[in-house]
Design a protein around this motif. Structure first.
Motif, PDB file in Angstrom:
ATOM      1  N   ALA A  22     -10.736  -7.161   5.453  1.00  0.00           N
ATOM      2  CA  ALA A  22     -10.435  -8.597   5.528  1.00  0.00           C
ATOM      3  C   ALA A  22     -11.716  -9.423   5.530  1.00  0.00           C
ATOM      4  CB  ALA A  22      -9.600  -8.890   6.773  1.00  0.00           C
ATOM      5  N   ILE A  23     -12.746  -8.947   6.225  1.00  0.00           N
ATOM      6  CA  ILE A  23     -14.025  -9.656   6.223  1.00  0.00           C
ATOM      7  C   ILE A  23     -14.619  -9.667   4.823  1.00  0.00           C
ATOM      8  CG2 ILE A  23     -16.426  -9.570   7.045  1.00  0.00           C
ATOM      9  CD1 ILE A  23     -15.399  -8.564   9.707  1.00  0.00           C
ATOM     10  N   ALA A  24     -14.475  -8.564   4.108  1.00  0.00           N
ATOM     11  CA  ALA A  24     -15.041  -8.462   2.759  1.00  0.00           C
ATOM     12  C   ALA A  24     -14.267  -9.286   1.734  1.00  0.00           C
ATOM     13  CB  ALA A  24     -15.075  -6.993   2.315  1.00  0.00           C
ATOM     14  N   THR A  25     -13.064  -9.752   2.095  1.00  0.00           N
ATOM     15  CA  THR A  25     -12.213 -10.507   1.185  1.00  0.00           C
ATOM     16  C   THR A  25     -12.593 -11.996   1.199  1.00  0.00           C
ATOM     17  OG1 THR A  25     -10.384  -8.969   1.575  1.00  0.00           O
ATOM     18  CG2 THR A  25      -9.825 -11.108   0.637  1.00  0.00           C
ATOM     19  N   GLU A  26     -12.573 -12.618   0.059  1.00  0.00           N
ATOM     20  CA  GLU A  26     -12.841 -14.053  -0.020  1.00  0.00           C
ATOM     21  C   GLU A  26     -11.851 -14.819   0.874  1.00  0.00           C
ATOM     22  OE1 GLU A  26     -15.237 -15.634  -1.557  1.00  0.00           O
ATOM     23  OE2 GLU A  26     -16.130 -13.855  -2.500  1.00  0.00           O
ATOM     24  N   ARG A  27     -12.326 -15.882   1.503  1.00  0.00           N
ATOM     25  CA  ARG A  27     -11.492 -16.622   2.454  1.00  0.00           C
ATOM     26  C   ARG A  27     -10.178 -17.095   1.848  1.00  0.00           C
ATOM     27  NH1 ARG A  27     -13.759 -19.860   7.233  1.00  0.00           N
ATOM     28  NH2 ARG A  27     -15.440 -18.543   8.004  1.00  0.00           N
ATOM     29  N   VAL A  28     -10.216 -17.541   0.596  1.00  0.00           N
ATOM     30  CA  VAL A  28      -8.998 -18.069  -0.018  1.00  0.00           C
ATOM     31  C   VAL A  28      -7.955 -16.986  -0.238  1.00  0.00           C
ATOM     32  CG1 VAL A  28     -10.183 -19.996  -1.118  1.00  0.00           C
ATOM     33  CG2 VAL A  28     -10.009 -17.806  -2.331  1.00  0.00           C
ATOM     34  N   ARG A  30      -7.669 -14.221   1.913  1.00  0.00           N
ATOM     35  CA  ARG A  30      -7.471 -13.437   3.137  1.00  0.00           C
ATOM     36  C   ARG A  30      -6.038 -13.453   3.653  1.00  0.00           C
ATOM     37  NH1 ARG A  30     -12.898 -14.903   6.580  1.00  0.00           N
ATOM     38  NH2 ARG A  30     -14.260 -13.353   5.593  1.00  0.00           N
ATOM     39  N   LYS A  31      -5.406 -14.589   3.614  1.00  0.00           N
ATOM     40  CA  LYS A  31      -4.073 -14.676   4.206  1.00  0.00           C
ATOM     41  C   LYS A  31      -3.101 -13.744   3.502  1.00  0.00           C
ATOM     42  CE  LYS A  31      -1.128 -18.075   6.429  1.00  0.00           C
ATOM     43  NZ  LYS A  31      -0.942 -19.505   6.720  1.00  0.00           N
ATOM     44  N   ASN A  32      -3.197 -13.654   2.184  1.00  0.00           N
ATOM     45  CA  ASN A  32      -2.314 -12.755   1.442  1.00  0.00           C
ATOM     46  C   ASN A  32      -2.613 -11.299   1.768  1.00  0.00           C
ATOM     47  OD1 ASN A  32      -0.901 -14.797   0.140  1.00  0.00           O
ATOM     48  ND2 ASN A  32      -2.327 -14.867  -1.588  1.00  0.00           N
ATOM     49  N   VAL A  33      -3.896 -10.977   1.939  1.00  0.00           N
ATOM     50  CA  VAL A  33      -4.261  -9.607   2.304  1.00  0.00           C
ATOM     51  C   VAL A  33      -3.734  -9.273   3.694  1.00  0.00           C
ATOM     52  CG1 VAL A  33      -6.211  -8.096   2.875  1.00  0.00           C
ATOM     53  CG2 VAL A  33      -6.296  -9.501   0.812  1.00  0.00           C
ATOM     54  N   LEU A  34      -3.903 -10.186   4.630  1.00  0.00           N
ATOM     55  CA  LEU A  34      -3.448  -9.949   5.997  1.00  0.00           C
ATOM     56  C   LEU A  34      -1.931  -9.889   6.096  1.00  0.00           C
ATOM     57  CD1 LEU A  34      -5.950 -12.304   7.831  1.00  0.00           C
ATOM     58  CD2 LEU A  34      -5.928  -9.817   7.930  1.00  0.00           C
ATOM     59  N   ARG A  35      -1.239 -10.581   5.201  1.00  0.00           N
ATOM     60  CA  ARG A  35       0.219 -10.580   5.242  1.00  0.00           C
ATOM     61  C   ARG A  35       0.789  -9.168   5.044  1.00  0.00           C
ATOM     62  NH1 ARG A  35       1.115 -14.864   2.695  1.00  0.00           N
ATOM     63  NH2 ARG A  35       1.952 -16.180   4.356  1.00  0.00           N
ATOM     64  N   THR A  36       0.042  -8.294   4.351  1.00  0.00           N
ATOM     65  CA  THR A  36       0.540  -6.926   4.155  1.00  0.00           C
ATOM     66  C   THR A  36       0.732  -6.221   5.491  1.00  0.00           C
ATOM     67  OG1 THR A  36      -1.693  -6.009   3.933  1.00  0.00           O
ATOM     68  CG2 THR A  36      -0.611  -6.739   1.923  1.00  0.00           C
ATOM     69  N   TYR A  37      -0.062  -6.572   6.501  1.00  0.00           N
ATOM     70  CA  TYR A  37       0.077  -5.941   7.812  1.00  0.00           C
ATOM     71  C   TYR A  37       1.254  -6.510   8.572  1.00  0.00           C
ATOM     72  CZ  TYR A  37      -4.321  -4.181   6.351  1.00  0.00           C
ATOM     73  OH  TYR A  37      -5.285  -3.575   5.597  1.00  0.00           O
ATOM     74  N   VAL A  38       1.524  -7.782   8.380  1.00  0.00           N
ATOM     75  CA  VAL A  38       2.722  -8.365   8.977  1.00  0.00           C
ATOM     76  C   VAL A  38       3.965  -7.712   8.374  1.00  0.00           C
ATOM     77  CG1 VAL A  38       4.041 -10.497   9.275  1.00  0.00           C
ATOM     78  CG2 VAL A  38       1.550 -10.542   9.444  1.00  0.00           C
ATOM     79  N   ASP A  39       3.959  -7.521   7.053  1.00  0.00           N
ATOM     80  CA  ASP A  39       5.079  -6.859   6.394  1.00  0.00           C
ATOM     81  C   ASP A  39       5.234  -5.431   6.903  1.00  0.00           C
ATOM     82  OD1 ASP A  39       5.519  -9.120   4.911  1.00  0.00           O
ATOM     83  OD2 ASP A  39       4.448  -8.409   3.130  1.00  0.00           O
ATOM     84  N   ARG A  40       4.116  -4.750   7.109  1.00  0.00           N
ATOM     85  CA  ARG A  40       4.165  -3.376   7.612  1.00  0.00           C
ATOM     86  C   ARG A  40       4.716  -3.343   9.030  1.00  0.00           C
ATOM     87  NH1 ARG A  40      -1.347   0.009   7.632  1.00  0.00           N
ATOM     88  NH2 ARG A  40      -1.519  -1.046   5.615  1.00  0.00           N
ATOM     89  N   GLU A  41       4.365  -4.361   9.810  1.00  0.00           N
ATOM     90  CA  GLU A  41       4.861  -4.440  11.183  1.00  0.00           C
ATOM     91  C   GLU A  41       6.380  -4.549  11.203  1.00  0.00           C
ATOM     92  OE1 GLU A  41       4.135  -4.862  15.443  1.00  0.00           O
ATOM     93  OE2 GLU A  41       2.973  -4.125  13.747  1.00  0.00           O
ATOM     94  N   ARG A  42       6.931  -5.294  10.272  1.00  0.00           N
ATOM     95  CA  ARG A  42       8.393  -5.456  10.219  1.00  0.00           C
ATOM     96  C   ARG A  42       9.083  -4.156   9.839  1.00  0.00           C
ATOM     97  NH1 ARG A  42       7.770 -11.036   8.066  1.00  0.00           N
ATOM     98  NH2 ARG A  42       7.467 -10.139   6.006  1.00  0.00           N
TER      99      ARG A  42
END
Length: 239
Positions: A22-28, A30-42
């Motif tokens: 996530a740190i290595a990902t461009e800020r714009v 990041r939210k889409n990359v992080l959303r994969t973990y929210v989806d995994r949590e569900r």
């Protein structure tokens, strides 16, 4: 469930390497990359290399007991994996463990696991386990080692981000002269006939070392971590 409890539960399962991604990902992006973990949590249980990580010191040859030759053989490692891994995770944990075992044995340097374990603190009372399970000593040189067991190759600035995070959390006090290394068990990427790139299937283990000139400052990493945490707080509403 409160937002704080949601994010605490998410971070308990959030892999250290993915935080570095996530740190290595461009800020714009990041939210889409992080959303994969929210989806995994569900979706429930996350697949993991926890079984392998718990046995890294034994695989690396950390000596147990009074007998300096008493190092675990691979049959002992396999038995340990059976008792530690979820049945769905056992096969890929065992395959990665065998790769690591063959890569490190026989080793000419001594391995130890008596160091304090550190967690990556990204907010008050919010931490991520880092998984630095051993260090090695070779003459006057010593280094903390982080094992990357996934097949996806560590590319770009990602290794430097991982090793910089480890450096700022581990290289201090009695360990101030230590170096930082990654044992990368990933595969060489395969380039298709049309130029597409995908992970290979054959592991090509290697050791990556942090060059002092590539060390990322604590201030820069803290700034990026604050941004990621704020995004995770936003996304926790989707859990």
């Amino acid at each position: 469930m409160s937002q704080k409890k949601k994010i605490a539960g998410l971070l308990q399962r959030y892999p250290f390497v993915d935080f570095a991604v996530a740190i290595a990902t461009e800020r714009v992006q990041r939210k889409n990359v992080l959303r994969t973990y929210v989806d995994r949590e569900r979706k429930g249980r996350w697949k993991s290399y926890k079984g392998l990580r718990s046995l890294v010191p034994d695989i690396a040859g950390v000596q147990r007991g009074l007998d300096p030759s008493a190092r675990a053989d691979f049959s002992t490692i396999e038995k340990g994996l059976v008792s530690r891994c979820h049945r769905d995770d056992l096969a890929f944990n065992t395959e990665a463990a065998k790769c690591l075992f063959d890569f490190l044995r026989p080793a000419s340097m001594d391995a130890y696991d008596d160091h304090p374990r550190a967690s990556l603190r990204i907010a008050p009372d919010r931490t991520i386990l880092m998984g630095v399970e051993h260090y090695v000593v070779d003459g006057e040189r010593a280094a903390f080692r982080y094992v990357h067991p996934r097949k996806e190759r560590l590319e770009g600035h990602l290794p430097d981000i991982l090793m910089s995070l480890i450096h700022h959390n581990y290289v201090r006090d009695d360990y101030a002269d230590f170096e930082v290394e990654i044992i990368d068990l990933s595969c060489e990427p395969v380039i298709g006939p049309r130029g597409g790139i995908k992970p290979g299937e054959i592991r090509a283990p290697r050791i990556l070392r942090l060059d002092p000139s590539d060390l990322i400052s604590r201030e820069d990493l803290n700034e990026q971590a604050d941004h990621i945490y704020s995004l995770l707080m936003e996304l926790s509403e989707e859990i």
